[in-house]
Write an enzyme that holds these catalytic residues in place. Structure first.
Site, mmCIF file in Angstrom:
data_model
loop_
_atom_site.group_PDB
_atom_site.id
_atom_site.type_symbol
_atom_site.label_atom_id
_atom_site.label_comp_id
_atom_site.label_asym_id
_atom_site.label_seq_id
_atom_site.Cartn_x
_atom_site.Cartn_y
_atom_site.Cartn_z
ATOM 1 N N VAL A 59 0.850 -1.201 -0.053
ATOM 2 C CA VAL A 59 -0.029 -0.045 0.000
ATOM 3 C C VAL A 59 0.748 1.293 0.129
ATOM 4 C CG1 VAL A 59 -1.796 1.241 1.280
ATOM 5 C CG2 VAL A 59 -1.888 -1.204 1.135
ATOM 6 N N CYS A 60 1.965 1.129 0.680
ATOM 7 C CA CYS A 60 2.987 2.319 0.717
ATOM 8 C C CYS A 60 3.593 2.643 -0.430
ATOM 9 C CB CYS A 60 3.936 2.216 1.881
ATOM 10 S SG CYS A 60 3.399 2.067 3.396
#
EC number: 1.11.1.24
Length: 166
Positions: A59-60
């Site tokens: 996600v990052c």
């Protein structure tokens, strides 16, 4: 103190985010060449602070890619991707991905950014990392948008952040 979740489990962050209309706290963060970048370096530009736990999570990494893509559409705007990853890991990621429209900065050295911005994780498996947050600043360093993502495994609301700059 704010509360977020990680896979549904409650975790706490240190303090509260700067609010809309407030002046953003000063910061000194480390660039990929190990020099220091401060908030003053971006004076006169609109700034998106894309803050996250680690560049090495899905996600990052997605948030960095998406802001890199959308940053090309914005005038007088810089995207700062901030984590506690070492600058070497941040540089490797940007080089491997061919990203040119974001600047990666690290809070690994003095660790003040997470506390000053009220987003350091205080407990749970991600303790001492930065929570997923997007803060948008105007040309004078004033907060015009902030979002702490309630579930750390979810992406931020890109559209809400970008709308403040249109």
């Amino acid at each position: 103190m704010s509360q977020i979740t990680l896979k549904g489990e409650k975790i706490n962050t240190y303090g509260n985010l700067p609010e809309k209309g407030e002046r953003a706290p000063h910061f000194a963060l480390i660039k990929s060449d190990l020099s220091t970048a401060t908030l003053n370096d971006f004076k006169g530009k609109r700034v998106i602070l894309n803050i996250f736990p680690s560049i090495d999570t899905g996600v990052c990494a997605t948030s960095v890619r998406k802001f890199n893509e959308r940053a090309t559409e914005l005038e007088n705007t810089v995207v700062l991707c901030i984590s506690r990853d070492l600058p070497f890991a941040q540089k490797r990621f940007v080089n491997d991905e061919g990203l040119e429209n974001v600047i990666n900065l690290s809070d690994f050295r003095d660790r003040n950014f997470g506390k000053d911005y009220g987003l350091e994780i205080m407990d749970g498996p991600f303790e001492a990392l930065l929570s997923r947050v997007v803060i948008v600043l105007d040309e004078n360093g004033n907060v015009i948008h902030s979002q702490q993502v309630p579930e750390i495994g979810e992406e931020p609301d890109y559209l809400a952040a970008l709308k403040t700059l249109l």
